[in-house]
Design a protein around this motif. Structure first.
Motif, mmCIF file in Angstrom:
data_model
loop_
_atom_site.group_PDB
_atom_site.id
_atom_site.type_symbol
_atom_site.label_atom_id
_atom_site.label_comp_id
_atom_site.label_asym_id
_atom_site.label_seq_id
_atom_site.Cartn_x
_atom_site.Cartn_y
_atom_site.Cartn_z
ATOM 1 N N ASN A 24 0.959 -0.959 -0.006
ATOM 2 C CA ASN A 24 -0.002 0.102 -0.056
ATOM 3 C C ASN A 24 1.030 1.319 0.057
ATOM 4 O O ASN A 24 1.621 1.470 0.852
ATOM 5 C CB ASN A 24 -0.827 0.004 1.147
ATOM 6 C CG ASN A 24 -1.812 -1.305 1.157
ATOM 7 O OD1 ASN A 24 -2.377 -1.448 0.189
ATOM 8 N ND2 ASN A 24 -2.026 -1.893 2.247
ATOM 9 N N CYS A 25 0.605 2.099 -1.083
ATOM 10 C CA CYS A 25 1.501 3.400 -1.276
ATOM 11 C C CYS A 25 0.691 4.277 -1.851
ATOM 12 O O CYS A 25 -0.835 4.263 -1.995
ATOM 13 C CB CYS A 25 2.581 3.323 -2.210
ATOM 14 S SG CYS A 25 3.645 1.770 -1.887
ATOM 15 N N VAL A 81 4.957 7.123 -2.018
ATOM 16 C CA VAL A 81 5.422 7.398 -0.276
ATOM 17 C C VAL A 81 4.715 6.097 0.120
ATOM 18 O O VAL A 81 3.624 5.826 -0.082
ATOM 19 C CB VAL A 81 4.647 8.739 0.135
ATOM 20 C CG1 VAL A 81 5.072 8.899 1.717
ATOM 21 C CG2 VAL A 81 5.123 9.767 -0.537
ATOM 22 N N GLU A 82 5.650 5.465 0.907
ATOM 23 C CA GLU A 82 5.111 4.288 1.788
ATOM 24 C C GLU A 82 5.110 4.838 3.113
ATOM 25 O O GLU A 82 4.143 5.037 3.675
ATOM 26 C CB GLU A 82 5.798 3.055 1.526
ATOM 27 C CG GLU A 82 5.296 1.639 1.838
ATOM 28 C CD GLU A 82 5.964 0.489 1.725
ATOM 29 O OE1 GLU A 82 6.942 0.652 1.270
ATOM 30 O OE2 GLU A 82 5.434 -0.589 1.702
ATOM 31 N N THR A 83 6.212 4.471 3.721
ATOM 32 C CA THR A 83 6.030 4.994 5.152
ATOM 33 C C THR A 83 6.563 6.431 5.460
ATOM 34 O O THR A 83 6.326 6.970 6.374
ATOM 35 C CB THR A 83 7.363 4.212 5.927
ATOM 36 O OG1 THR A 83 8.604 4.723 5.213
ATOM 37 C CG2 THR A 83 7.402 2.788 5.900
ATOM 38 N N LYS A 113 3.302 17.648 -0.608
ATOM 39 C CA LYS A 113 2.398 18.612 -0.923
ATOM 40 C C LYS A 113 0.927 18.440 -1.319
ATOM 41 O O LYS A 113 -0.049 19.173 -1.000
ATOM 42 C CB LYS A 113 3.096 19.556 -2.170
ATOM 43 C CG LYS A 113 2.510 20.946 -2.182
ATOM 44 C CD LYS A 113 3.471 21.606 -3.464
ATOM 45 C CE LYS A 113 2.889 23.082 -3.776
ATOM 46 N NZ LYS A 113 2.811 24.123 -2.359
ATOM 47 N N GLU A 114 0.805 17.395 -2.152
ATOM 48 C CA GLU A 114 -0.416 16.837 -2.401
ATOM 49 C C GLU A 114 -0.383 15.405 -2.689
ATOM 50 O O GLU A 114 0.699 14.760 -3.381
ATOM 51 C CB GLU A 114 -0.808 17.442 -3.696
ATOM 52 C CG GLU A 114 -2.409 17.167 -3.883
ATOM 53 C CD GLU A 114 -2.720 18.063 -5.361
ATOM 54 O OE1 GLU A 114 -2.381 19.079 -5.478
ATOM 55 O OE2 GLU A 114 -3.869 17.605 -6.007
ATOM 56 N N GLU A 115 -1.177 14.530 -1.997
ATOM 57 C CA GLU A 115 -1.135 12.965 -2.492
ATOM 58 C C GLU A 115 -2.228 12.964 -3.314
ATOM 59 O O GLU A 115 -3.439 13.569 -3.182
ATOM 60 C CB GLU A 115 -1.551 12.118 -1.159
ATOM 61 C CG GLU A 115 -0.308 11.995 -0.339
ATOM 62 C CD GLU A 115 -0.471 11.254 0.961
ATOM 63 O OE1 GLU A 115 0.323 10.971 1.652
ATOM 64 O OE2 GLU A 115 -1.714 10.840 1.192
ATOM 65 N N PHE A 116 -2.305 12.023 -4.466
ATOM 66 C CA PHE A 116 -3.202 12.061 -5.717
ATOM 67 C C PHE A 116 -3.643 10.647 -5.970
ATOM 68 O O PHE A 116 -4.484 10.562 -6.923
ATOM 69 C CB PHE A 116 -3.158 12.877 -6.598
ATOM 70 C CG PHE A 116 -1.659 12.657 -7.488
ATOM 71 C CD1 PHE A 116 -0.466 13.214 -6.925
ATOM 72 C CD2 PHE A 116 -1.857 11.603 -8.515
ATOM 73 C CE1 PHE A 116 0.662 12.788 -7.469
ATOM 74 C CE2 PHE A 116 -0.469 11.463 -9.082
ATOM 75 C CZ PHE A 116 0.719 12.045 -8.730
ATOM 76 N N PHE A 117 -3.071 9.643 -5.584
ATOM 77 C CA PHE A 117 -3.202 8.199 -5.902
ATOM 78 C C PHE A 117 -2.864 7.455 -4.931
ATOM 79 O O PHE A 117 -1.627 7.247 -4.629
ATOM 80 C CB PHE A 117 -2.432 8.230 -7.564
ATOM 81 C CG PHE A 117 -2.480 6.858 -7.959
ATOM 82 C CD1 PHE A 117 -3.611 5.969 -7.978
ATOM 83 C CD2 PHE A 117 -1.440 6.503 -8.676
ATOM 84 C CE1 PHE A 117 -3.185 4.592 -8.729
ATOM 85 C CE2 PHE A 117 -1.260 5.185 -9.130
ATOM 86 C CZ PHE A 117 -2.203 4.316 -9.318
ATOM 87 N N GLU A 118 -3.800 6.540 -4.427
ATOM 88 C CA GLU A 118 -3.669 5.538 -3.601
ATOM 89 C C GLU A 118 -3.643 4.331 -4.188
ATOM 90 O O GLU A 118 -4.682 3.796 -4.942
ATOM 91 C CB GLU A 118 -4.629 5.654 -2.198
ATOM 92 C CG GLU A 118 -4.096 5.141 -1.013
ATOM 93 C CD GLU A 118 -5.097 5.411 -0.042
ATOM 94 O OE1 GLU A 118 -5.336 4.765 0.757
ATOM 95 O OE2 GLU A 118 -5.547 6.717 0.127
ATOM 96 N N PHE A 119 -2.729 3.348 -3.814
ATOM 97 C CA PHE A 119 -2.732 2.105 -4.380
ATOM 98 C C PHE A 119 -1.897 0.834 -3.708
ATOM 99 O O PHE A 119 -1.461 1.067 -2.780
ATOM 100 C CB PHE A 119 -2.047 2.210 -6.060
ATOM 101 C CG PHE A 119 -0.573 2.612 -5.764
ATOM 102 C CD1 PHE A 119 -0.479 4.030 -5.839
ATOM 103 C CD2 PHE A 119 0.335 1.752 -6.077
ATOM 104 C CE1 PHE A 119 0.927 4.195 -5.421
ATOM 105 C CE2 PHE A 119 1.737 2.146 -5.963
ATOM 106 C CZ PHE A 119 2.032 3.430 -5.706
ATOM 107 N N SER A 120 -2.169 -0.214 -4.347
ATOM 108 C CA SER A 120 -1.468 -1.329 -3.596
ATOM 109 C C SER A 120 -0.839 -2.284 -4.813
ATOM 110 O O SER A 120 -0.831 -1.993 -6.027
ATOM 111 C CB SER A 120 -2.618 -2.215 -2.980
ATOM 112 O OG SER A 120 -3.369 -3.115 -4.174
ATOM 113 N N ALA A 121 -0.235 -3.388 -4.446
ATOM 114 C CA ALA A 121 0.160 -4.395 -5.225
ATOM 115 C C ALA A 121 -1.112 -5.047 -6.139
ATOM 116 O O ALA A 121 -2.104 -4.923 -5.499
ATOM 117 C CB ALA A 121 0.909 -5.464 -4.638
#
Ligand code: PRP
Ligand code: MG
Length: 206
Positions: free
Chosen positions: A90-91, A154-156, A168-176
């Motif tokens: 998860n990142c 970004v992971e940890t 500054k901005e997170e825009f896409f959350e994903f996993s394996a």
């Protein structure tokens, strides 16, 4: 015949092995593979490669299944079947800049391993930027003055923090993801169905 699974080397590999073990598969040969890039277990063949090459092996049908981050699928858009999300890796994809530094008013320069994702992110914002493609250690670019910001995984958050950068901005959350060769899915359905089913039932790692 054993199904062939291509695994992304590195962090995802370790998390996959943990996940695979939790499904009660034999992982001993994977743990003790040393520098070998091809390993057989009781039920599977495994090959180890970089993420983008995992998609290439799956696209060409050398591997039936692949384990890869969704970042790679978004960046390279390979012609594979994007089968299912896996409960690890998860990142977030984020725009990050140097802590305490003003975002310049002029045209910005952004460093990234992901030029296509970066381009699309700024296109949606209606902002034109110059993209500098790097192969890794992207966090160096703002510190050394090569870029105003980075777009990276970004992971940890440790890499950003330890290099004086902030999100500054997170825009896409994903996993394996588990990907599959399109014709393997049809031709080898009986062989692949049980493993795909077990992946679906798998529990979150960590
Ligand atoms: C990845 C990514 C970030 C870091 C994120 O780099 O590009 O730099 O991991 O992880 P964190 O939030 O847990 O610190 P990687 O270590 O894969 O090396 P590379 O960028 O040099 O390819
Ligand atoms: Mg990095």
């Amino acid at each position: 015949m054993k199904p062939c699974i291509a695994l992304t080397k590195g962090r995802l590999e370790n998390q996959f092995i943990e996940f695979f073990q939790s499904l009660s598969y034999d992982v001993e040969p994977l743990i003790n593979k040393g520098r070998k890039l091809r390993v057989e277990t009781d039920e599977f063949q495994f090959v180890f490669a970089k993420g983008v090459d995992v998609t290439t092996y799956v696209e060409h049908g050398i591997a039936d299944l692949g384990i890869v981050g969704e970042d790679i699928l978004a960046e390279f858009q390979p012609d594979v079947y994007n089968l299912l999300p896996l409960p690890f890796g998860n990142c977030r994809m984020a725009l990050a800049t140097e802590k305490g530094k003003d975002w310049p008013a002029r045209k910005r320069r952004i460093a990234s391993k992901y030029p296509n994702i970066t381009k699309e992110f700024f296109r949606k914002k209606g902002e034109s930027v110059d993209i500098v493609k790097l192969e890794g250690s992207v966090e160096l670019a703002p510190i050394l003055g090569l870029a105003d910001g980075i777009v990276d995984i970004v992971e940890t958050g440790n890499t950003l923090k330890e290099n004086g950068l902030v999100v500054k901005e997170e825009f896409f959350e994903f996993s394996a993801r588990c990907i599959a060769n399109r014709s393997s899915l049809k031709i080898k359905r009986d062989l692949l169905a049980p493993v795909i089913k077990s992946f679906q039932k798998g529990e979150v790692v960590r």
